[in-house]
Scaffold this active site. Structure first.
Site, PDB file in Angstrom:
ATOM      1  N   GLU A  10      61.238  40.310  38.181  1.00 28.46           N
ATOM      2  CA  GLU A  10      61.257  40.057  36.895  1.00 28.46           C
ATOM      3  C   GLU A  10      60.608  41.265  36.163  1.00 28.46           C
ATOM      4  O   GLU A  10      59.558  41.675  36.718  1.00 28.46           O
ATOM      5  CB  GLU A  10      60.622  38.816  36.078  1.00 28.46           C
ATOM      6  CG  GLU A  10      61.531  37.713  36.878  1.00 28.46           C
ATOM      7  CD  GLU A  10      61.230  36.591  36.313  1.00 28.46           C
ATOM      8  OE1 GLU A  10      61.855  35.774  35.642  1.00 28.46           O
ATOM      9  OE2 GLU A  10      60.030  36.323  36.202  1.00 28.46           O
TER      10      GLU A  10
ATOM     11  N   LYS B  57      72.776  31.494  36.891  1.00 27.07           N
ATOM     12  CA  LYS B  57      72.800  32.894  36.678  1.00 27.07           C
ATOM     13  C   LYS B  57      74.087  33.381  37.419  1.00 27.07           C
ATOM     14  O   LYS B  57      74.325  32.706  38.523  1.00 27.07           O
ATOM     15  CB  LYS B  57      71.541  33.491  37.139  1.00 27.07           C
ATOM     16  CG  LYS B  57      70.435  33.156  36.432  1.00 27.07           C
ATOM     17  CD  LYS B  57      69.178  34.261  36.717  1.00 27.07           C
ATOM     18  CE  LYS B  57      68.001  34.140  35.883  1.00 27.07           C
ATOM     19  NZ  LYS B  57      68.152  34.238  34.508  1.00 27.07           N
TER      20      LYS B  57
ATOM     21  N   HIS C  63      63.900  28.691  43.073  1.00 28.32           N
ATOM     22  CA  HIS C  63      64.816  29.612  43.069  1.00 28.32           C
ATOM     23  C   HIS C  63      65.196  30.331  44.495  1.00 28.32           C
ATOM     24  O   HIS C  63      66.127  30.499  44.916  1.00 28.32           O
ATOM     25  CB  HIS C  63      64.557  30.672  42.154  1.00 28.32           C
ATOM     26  CG  HIS C  63      63.982  30.376  40.764  1.00 28.32           C
ATOM     27  ND1 HIS C  63      64.597  29.191  40.005  1.00 28.32           N
ATOM     28  CD2 HIS C  63      63.198  30.729  39.684  1.00 28.32           C
ATOM     29  CE1 HIS C  63      64.170  28.957  38.882  1.00 28.32           C
ATOM     30  NE2 HIS C  63      63.340  30.021  38.870  1.00 28.32           N
TER      31      HIS C  63
ATOM     32  N   ASP D  32      57.263  27.959  40.974  1.00 27.71           N
ATOM     33  CA  ASP D  32      58.265  28.403  39.959  1.00 27.71           C
ATOM     34  C   ASP D  32      59.370  29.154  40.734  1.00 27.71           C
ATOM     35  O   ASP D  32      60.480  28.996  40.346  1.00 27.71           O
ATOM     36  CB  ASP D  32      57.576  29.492  38.998  1.00 27.71           C
ATOM     37  CG  ASP D  32      58.767  29.741  37.757  1.00 27.71           C
ATOM     38  OD1 ASP D  32      59.305  28.623  37.362  1.00 27.71           O
ATOM     39  OD2 ASP D  32      58.809  30.759  37.528  1.00 27.71           O
TER      40      ASP D  32
ATOM     41  N   ASP E 135      68.192  23.360  39.395  1.00 28.68           N
ATOM     42  CA  ASP E 135      67.291  24.527  39.110  1.00 28.68           C
ATOM     43  C   ASP E 135      68.182  25.369  38.217  1.00 28.68           C
ATOM     44  O   ASP E 135      69.203  25.916  38.632  1.00 28.68           O
ATOM     45  CB  ASP E 135      67.271  25.172  40.785  1.00 28.68           C
ATOM     46  CG  ASP E 135      66.432  26.668  40.438  1.00 28.68           C
ATOM     47  OD1 ASP E 135      66.106  27.073  39.326  1.00 28.68           O
ATOM     48  OD2 ASP E 135      66.027  27.042  41.500  1.00 28.68           O
ATOM     49  N   HIS E 136      67.566  25.577  37.099  1.00 30.78           N
ATOM     50  CA  HIS E 136      68.217  26.278  36.081  1.00 30.78           C
ATOM     51  C   HIS E 136      68.506  27.855  36.506  1.00 30.78           C
ATOM     52  O   HIS E 136      69.603  28.588  36.076  1.00 30.78           O
ATOM     53  CB  HIS E 136      67.472  26.474  34.652  1.00 30.78           C
ATOM     54  CG  HIS E 136      66.403  27.420  34.819  1.00 30.78           C
ATOM     55  ND1 HIS E 136      64.994  26.652  35.107  1.00 30.78           N
ATOM     56  CD2 HIS E 136      66.050  28.549  34.789  1.00 30.78           C
ATOM     57  CE1 HIS E 136      64.198  27.559  35.104  1.00 30.78           C
ATOM     58  NE2 HIS E 136      64.818  28.882  34.972  1.00 30.78           N
TER      59      HIS E 136
END
Length: 174
Positions: free
Chosen positions: A74, A40, A98, A93, A35-36
């Site tokens: 966001e 973070k 996340h 998403d 999970d990109h």
């Protein structure tokens, strides 16, 4: 080795089908599901803050913490991601990937080591204890919506974003 980035299927059934296909050609230790969002900096700091500080390590438990709320907010729109986002939505998403990974880091017990398998096992213990809601409970306990025009001129509504159908019912808020 094989690296697969989220989303890992679009439902439990498709995720299971994908897992079975991957296992037909690779062993589990060759498959990396990433999970990109975990790249973070703030997310990467969770284990260091939790387990590296003896005071937090001793008090980060149900005896001292009564409530945890995870907010992923966001300020940007979907920008160039409309093609992907309109098929995935906020649930796939943001929540399935996340938010669950952050909940895993926040709620897991200290793993026996910081290897990928021990961390995954610790997170999976957390995930196995989460309540699964049926359709009726989802309606009663969750809110889904779509963001509208913001106060700033540059803040478009979701359906005003490039490549988003004007009649889209896609959720952008969960």
């Amino acid at each position: 080795r094989l690296m697969v980035e989220k989303p890992f299927g679009t439902s439990y059934k498709t995720a299971e089908e994908l897992q079975n296909q991957l296992e037909s050609g690779f062993s589990d230790d060759q498959i990396f599901r990433i999970d990109h969002y975990l790249g973070k900096e703030m997310v990467q700091n969770i284990p260091a803050v939790r387990f590296g500080n003896p005071i937090l390590d001793a008090t980060w438990n149900k005896n001292y913490i009564k409530n945890v709320q995870v907010t992923l907010a966001e300020q940007l729109g979907v920008e160039e991601r409309a093609g992907y986002y309109n098929t995935a939505g906020a649930l796939l998403d943001m929540i399935q990937n996340h938010a669950f990974q952050i909940v895993g880091w926040l709620a897991m017990e200290k793993p026996s080591s910081f290897s990928d398998t021990d961390i995954r096992a610790a997170k999976n213990t957390v995930f196995s204890k989460l309540k699964m809601y049926d359709e009726r409970e989802v309606v009663a306990n969750f809110v889904r919506g779509q963001y509208g025009r913001g106060r700033e001129v540059w803040q478009k509504s979701y359906t005003e974003e490039p490549d988003v159908p004007a009649d889209s019912k896609n959720d952008t808020y969960v």
